[in-house]
Design a protein around this motif. Structure first.
Motif, PDB file in Angstrom:
ATOM      1  N   LEU A  19      10.950 -28.571  86.972  1.00  0.00           N
ATOM      2  CA  LEU A  19      11.916 -27.488  86.769  1.00  0.00           C
ATOM      3  C   LEU A  19      11.239 -26.123  86.688  1.00  0.00           C
ATOM      4  CD1 LEU A  19      14.168 -29.332  84.182  1.00  0.00           C
ATOM      5  CD2 LEU A  19      14.932 -28.501  86.405  1.00  0.00           C
ATOM      6  N   GLY A  20       9.903 -26.111  86.820  1.00  0.00           N
ATOM      7  CA  GLY A  20       9.163 -24.838  86.825  1.00  0.00           C
ATOM      8  C   GLY A  20       9.053 -24.209  85.456  1.00  0.00           C
ATOM      9  N   ILE A  21       9.120 -25.038  84.378  1.00  0.00           N
ATOM     10  CA  ILE A  21       8.989 -24.506  83.015  1.00  0.00           C
ATOM     11  C   ILE A  21       7.523 -24.147  82.756  1.00  0.00           C
ATOM     12  CG2 ILE A  21       9.406 -24.955  80.556  1.00  0.00           C
ATOM     13  CD1 ILE A  21      11.970 -25.011  82.263  1.00  0.00           C
ATOM     14  N   ALA A  22       7.279 -22.957  82.261  1.00  0.00           N
ATOM     15  CA  ALA A  22       5.897 -22.492  82.017  1.00  0.00           C
ATOM     16  C   ALA A  22       5.184 -23.419  81.029  1.00  0.00           C
ATOM     17  CB  ALA A  22       5.915 -21.059  81.492  1.00  0.00           C
ATOM     18  N   ASP A  23       5.857 -23.711  79.897  1.00  0.00           N
ATOM     19  CA  ASP A  23       5.301 -24.665  78.926  1.00  0.00           C
ATOM     20  C   ASP A  23       5.858 -26.037  79.297  1.00  0.00           C
ATOM     21  OD1 ASP A  23       4.528 -26.168  76.776  1.00  0.00           O
ATOM     22  OD2 ASP A  23       5.854 -25.191  75.314  1.00  0.00           O
ATOM     23  N   ALA A  24       5.133 -26.764  80.173  1.00  0.00           N
ATOM     24  CA  ALA A  24       5.664 -28.003  80.765  1.00  0.00           C
ATOM     25  C   ALA A  24       5.598 -29.177  79.798  1.00  0.00           C
ATOM     26  CB  ALA A  24       4.921 -28.332  82.055  1.00  0.00           C
ATOM     27  N   THR A  25       6.334 -29.045  78.682  1.00  0.00           N
ATOM     28  CA  THR A  25       6.478 -30.129  77.714  1.00  0.00           C
ATOM     29  C   THR A  25       7.960 -30.304  77.449  1.00  0.00           C
ATOM     30  OG1 THR A  25       6.443 -28.615  75.834  1.00  0.00           O
ATOM     31  CG2 THR A  25       4.304 -29.476  76.563  1.00  0.00           C
ATOM     32  N   VAL A  26       8.319 -31.402  76.784  1.00  0.00           N
ATOM     33  CA  VAL A  26       9.728 -31.629  76.450  1.00  0.00           C
ATOM     34  C   VAL A  26      10.223 -30.508  75.522  1.00  0.00           C
ATOM     35  CG1 VAL A  26      11.354 -33.186  75.302  1.00  0.00           C
ATOM     36  CG2 VAL A  26       9.557 -34.120  76.776  1.00  0.00           C
ATOM     37  N   GLU A  27       9.358 -30.108  74.563  1.00  0.00           N
ATOM     38  CA  GLU A  27       9.727 -29.018  73.638  1.00  0.00           C
ATOM     39  C   GLU A  27       9.907 -27.704  74.416  1.00  0.00           C
ATOM     40  OE1 GLU A  27       7.074 -31.034  73.181  1.00  0.00           O
ATOM     41  OE2 GLU A  27       8.035 -32.300  71.659  1.00  0.00           O
ATOM     42  N   GLY A  28       9.003 -27.473  75.386  1.00  0.00           N
ATOM     43  CA  GLY A  28       9.082 -26.259  76.210  1.00  0.00           C
ATOM     44  C   GLY A  28      10.358 -26.243  77.037  1.00  0.00           C
ATOM     45  N   LEU A  29      10.744 -27.419  77.560  1.00  0.00           N
ATOM     46  CA  LEU A  29      11.978 -27.546  78.356  1.00  0.00           C
ATOM     47  C   LEU A  29      13.192 -27.218  77.491  1.00  0.00           C
ATOM     48  CD1 LEU A  29      13.735 -28.524  80.758  1.00  0.00           C
ATOM     49  CD2 LEU A  29      13.435 -30.863  79.919  1.00  0.00           C
ATOM     50  N   ARG A  30      13.252 -27.814  76.294  1.00  0.00           N
ATOM     51  CA  ARG A  30      14.391 -27.592  75.409  1.00  0.00           C
ATOM     52  C   ARG A  30      14.452 -26.124  74.945  1.00  0.00           C
ATOM     53  NH1 ARG A  30      17.075 -32.142  73.760  1.00  0.00           N
ATOM     54  NH2 ARG A  30      17.912 -31.114  71.912  1.00  0.00           N
ATOM     55  N   ALA A  31      13.276 -25.528  74.703  1.00  0.00           N
ATOM     56  CA  ALA A  31      13.236 -24.121  74.274  1.00  0.00           C
ATOM     57  C   ALA A  31      13.737 -23.206  75.388  1.00  0.00           C
ATOM     58  CB  ALA A  31      11.807 -23.734  73.879  1.00  0.00           C
ATOM     59  N   ASP A  32      13.369 -23.531  76.631  1.00  0.00           N
ATOM     60  CA  ASP A  32      13.809 -22.723  77.781  1.00  0.00           C
ATOM     61  C   ASP A  32      15.327 -22.837  77.957  1.00  0.00           C
ATOM     62  OD1 ASP A  32      12.654 -21.206  80.257  1.00  0.00           O
ATOM     63  OD2 ASP A  32      14.146 -22.576  81.083  1.00  0.00           O
ATOM     64  N   ILE A  33      15.836 -24.070  77.804  1.00  0.00           N
ATOM     65  CA  ILE A  33      17.289 -24.279  77.920  1.00  0.00           C
ATOM     66  C   ILE A  33      18.016 -23.505  76.820  1.00  0.00           C
ATOM     67  CG2 ILE A  33      19.138 -26.004  77.654  1.00  0.00           C
ATOM     68  CD1 ILE A  33      17.218 -28.010  79.065  1.00  0.00           C
ATOM     69  N   ARG A  34      17.488 -23.591  75.587  1.00  0.00           N
ATOM     70  CA  ARG A  34      18.116 -22.884  74.459  1.00  0.00           C
ATOM     71  C   ARG A  34      18.193 -21.378  74.741  1.00  0.00           C
ATOM     72  NH1 ARG A  34      19.287 -23.781  69.220  1.00  0.00           N
ATOM     73  NH2 ARG A  34      18.247 -25.808  69.160  1.00  0.00           N
ATOM     74  N   LYS A  35      17.077 -20.827  75.251  1.00  0.00           N
ATOM     75  CA  LYS A  35      17.025 -19.388  75.538  1.00  0.00           C
ATOM     76  C   LYS A  35      18.099 -18.999  76.561  1.00  0.00           C
ATOM     77  CE  LYS A  35      13.819 -16.445  77.799  1.00  0.00           C
ATOM     78  NZ  LYS A  35      12.518 -16.414  78.422  1.00  0.00           N
ATOM     79  N   ASN A  36      18.199 -19.798  77.630  1.00  0.00           N
ATOM     80  CA  ASN A  36      19.201 -19.508  78.678  1.00  0.00           C
ATOM     81  C   ASN A  36      20.629 -19.647  78.157  1.00  0.00           C
ATOM     82  OD1 ASN A  36      17.514 -18.834  80.881  1.00  0.00           O
ATOM     83  ND2 ASN A  36      17.042 -20.983  81.199  1.00  0.00           N
ATOM     84  N   LEU A  37      20.875 -20.703  77.354  1.00  0.00           N
ATOM     85  CA  LEU A  37      22.222 -20.910  76.816  1.00  0.00           C
ATOM     86  C   LEU A  37      22.589 -19.802  75.830  1.00  0.00           C
ATOM     87  CD1 LEU A  37      22.420 -24.784  76.218  1.00  0.00           C
ATOM     88  CD2 LEU A  37      23.330 -23.477  78.135  1.00  0.00           C
ATOM     89  N   GLU A  38      21.613 -19.380  75.008  1.00  0.00           N
ATOM     90  CA  GLU A  38      21.894 -18.311  74.042  1.00  0.00           C
ATOM     91  C   GLU A  38      22.230 -16.995  74.739  1.00  0.00           C
ATOM     92  OE1 GLU A  38      18.480 -18.417  71.463  1.00  0.00           O
ATOM     93  OE2 GLU A  38      19.444 -19.835  70.072  1.00  0.00           O
ATOM     94  N   ARG A  39      21.558 -16.748  75.883  1.00  0.00           N
ATOM     95  CA  ARG A  39      21.871 -15.535  76.642  1.00  0.00           C
ATOM     96  C   ARG A  39      23.294 -15.626  77.201  1.00  0.00           C
ATOM     97  NH1 ARG A  39      17.527 -15.122  79.488  1.00  0.00           N
ATOM     98  NH2 ARG A  39      18.222 -16.653  80.986  1.00  0.00           N
ATOM     99  N   GLU A  40      23.641 -16.805  77.735  1.00  0.00           N
ATOM    100  CA  GLU A  40      24.987 -17.011  78.287  1.00  0.00           C
ATOM    101  C   GLU A  40      26.044 -16.879  77.183  1.00  0.00           C
ATOM    102  OE1 GLU A  40      28.084 -17.877  80.958  1.00  0.00           O
ATOM    103  OE2 GLU A  40      26.040 -17.196  81.308  1.00  0.00           O
ATOM    104  N   VAL A  41      25.756 -17.458  76.021  1.00  0.00           N
ATOM    105  CA  VAL A  41      26.678 -17.370  74.880  1.00  0.00           C
ATOM    106  C   VAL A  41      26.865 -15.913  74.468  1.00  0.00           C
ATOM    107  CG1 VAL A  41      26.833 -17.812  72.385  1.00  0.00           C
ATOM    108  CG2 VAL A  41      26.414 -19.696  73.956  1.00  0.00           C
ATOM    109  N   LYS A  42      25.769 -15.159  74.417  1.00  0.00           N
ATOM    110  CA  LYS A  42      25.841 -13.747  74.029  1.00  0.00           C
ATOM    111  C   LYS A  42      26.763 -12.982  74.985  1.00  0.00           C
ATOM    112  CE  LYS A  42      23.113  -9.549  73.510  1.00  0.00           C
ATOM    113  NZ  LYS A  42      21.800  -8.912  73.633  1.00  0.00           N
ATOM    114  N   PHE A  43      26.588 -13.185  76.303  1.00  0.00           N
ATOM    115  CA  PHE A  43      27.407 -12.467  77.284  1.00  0.00           C
ATOM    116  C   PHE A  43      28.871 -12.881  77.192  1.00  0.00           C
ATOM    117  CE2 PHE A  43      23.432 -11.641  79.985  1.00  0.00           C
ATOM    118  CZ  PHE A  43      23.380 -10.309  79.601  1.00  0.00           C
TER     119      PHE A  43
END
Length: 436
Positions: A258-282
């Motif tokens: 998925l091209g996650i910079a921190d290629a770990t499960v924690e990194g994947l979940r953190a990236d998803i959280r960041k994207n969802l939080e931005r979408e929620v904010k908008f």
């Protein structure tokens, strides 16, 4: 130039303009002389066409142009001197019985209204909030896994179940007659994912490879195929192949793919959280902005300029025709669309635009350069190369103007929320995302 302004009704005004005939004639003669130097006419060399011939051919159109220009200039000067905020274009007509040596015109036009905004401390606004929980991240992970699933053929005696990809031949008939789109070979779909009508999925679920079945299917009344909508068809379906889905594991390999910079499960979940939080904010901003705008319109008193409302109706009708054209509707640009279809929405947009403009002016809520920059950078952060997206926005004044409008609306929203009676309401992530 003499000018009188008369109040008609509400926002409508009438201005009478007078212009000396010799001013018009002098400009007509000047333009005809200029035209004579370049005009080409049979039987004459360029620049040698006699003035009377030029005047005969072009006199009327030049006179019409000069009248338009001079009256338009006179109207603009007079409106400016009278400190009138003109809304839309004036309707100008020539008057009869003007004083000798003069031309007189009536210009009927509208002015922008005085906007009175009531006490915002009495406005009631419901403000939503939402959190991104683990379940929202889990659902997103499942969606990403499904997008990357692979398929392997099931054993010959295996029955089709939800999640399987099936290949089928089918033929439908209505009253014993085939119909368009009712037949296919080697047609693939995923069972249980709503790609087919429910009766079709129910019939195929549990079938085995090589098996055939006949079943009735009732097309919904609102089915997109108008010829079959509301009718019952008999379908013969044969299952040719059943493939089971294999979802990738939630591991470092998935994060890496998925091209996650921190290629770990924690990194994947953190990236998803960041994207969802931005979408929620908008989404929260959009929903709360809507609630604020509703409260603002309710608190404001003003008359809407008919000309501006009509221009908005025309713009919306043009957009609707362009949409029909894109969908392949024949002669969409000539489609008769009654004004009343758009009038309520157009009136609200105009009213809201005038109220927001007044609030921005009175409270200095204009978009600051640093706000524009922050908003653009936040939108760009979800892209692979944010700096290119930032450049793209700053490279076009129209795109910048769109961002500026959003930032101004955000400023207005924050201002009203700081004054109004606010009721906080927490909603679930799913509820917020379901609001479109």
């Amino acid at each position: 130039m003499a000018v009188t302004v008369e109040n008609l009704e509400k926002l409508e005004r009438k201005m009478t303009l007078t212009l000396p005939v010799n001013v018009i004639q002098s400009e007509v003669d000047s333009r005809l002389r200029k035209l004579a130097r370049t005009v080409k006419m049979d039987g004459f060399r360029p620049g040698k066409v006699p003035m009377n011939v030029v005047a005969q051919r072009y006199g009327y159109s030049v006179h019409y142009e000069v009248m338009n220009d001079k009256v338009g200039e006179a109207f603009a000067v007079a409106a400016n001197e009278a400190k009138l905020r003109v809304a839309g274009q004036p309707r100008i007509t020539e008057k009869e019985n003007a004083p000798e040596g003069e031309l007189a015109f009536d210009a009927v036009f509208e002015v922008y209204p005085d906007v009175k905004i009531g006490d915002l401390t009495t406005a009631e606004v419901e403000k939503l909030s939402a959190e991104v929980g683990d379940s929202a991240i889990d659902k997103t992970v499942d969606i990403l896994r499904k997008q990357r699933r692979s398929f392997a053929q099931r054993a010959a005696d295996a029955a089709a179940q939800d999640g399987d990809r099936v290949s089928v031949d089918f033929e439908g008939k209505i009253d014993g007659e085939p119909f368009q789109g009712g037949k296919a070979e080697d047609f693939q779909f995923l069972v249980g994912e709503g790609q087919m009508l429910k009766e079709f999925e129910d019939a195929v679920r549990g079938m085995k490879t090589g098996e055939s079945k006949t079943f009735p299917l009732v097309f919904p009344a609102d089915y997109h195929g108008k010829d079959v909508a509301g009718k019952t068809a008999d379908f013969l379906v044969t299952v040719k192949k059943i493939e089971a889905a294999h979802l990738p594991e939630v591991d470092e390999a998935l994060a890496k793919s998925l091209g996650i910079a921190d290629a770990t499960v924690e990194g994947l979940r953190a990236d998803i959280r960041k994207n969802l939080e931005r979408e929620v904010k908008f989404r929260l901003q959009a929903r709360n902005k809507q609630a604020v705008m509703d409260a603002l319109v309710a608190k404001a008193e003003l008359d809407c300029p008919k000309s501006i409302v009509q221009a908005e109706i025309d713009r919306m009708a043009e957009g609707a025709r362009a949409d029909l054209k894109q969908r392949g509707i024949k002669d969409a640009d000539k489609a008769p669309i009654p004004d009343d279809v758009f009038r309520p929405q157009a009136e609200r947009r105009v009213r809201l635009g005038l109220v927001v403009a007044e609030l921005v002016r009175a409270n200095e809520l204009q978009a600051k350069p640093e706000q524009l920059k922050a908003h653009i950078e936040e939108m760009a952060s979800s892209y692979e190369k944010p700096e290119e997206v930032v450049r793209w926005y700053y490279g076009d004044n129209r795109r910048l103007a769109e961002v500026e409008a959003v930032v101004i609306e955000n400023n207005v929203t924050e201002f009203v929320l700081s004054k109004a009676k606010v009721t906080d309401k927490a909603v679930s992530f799913d509820e917020l995302m379901g609001q479109g």
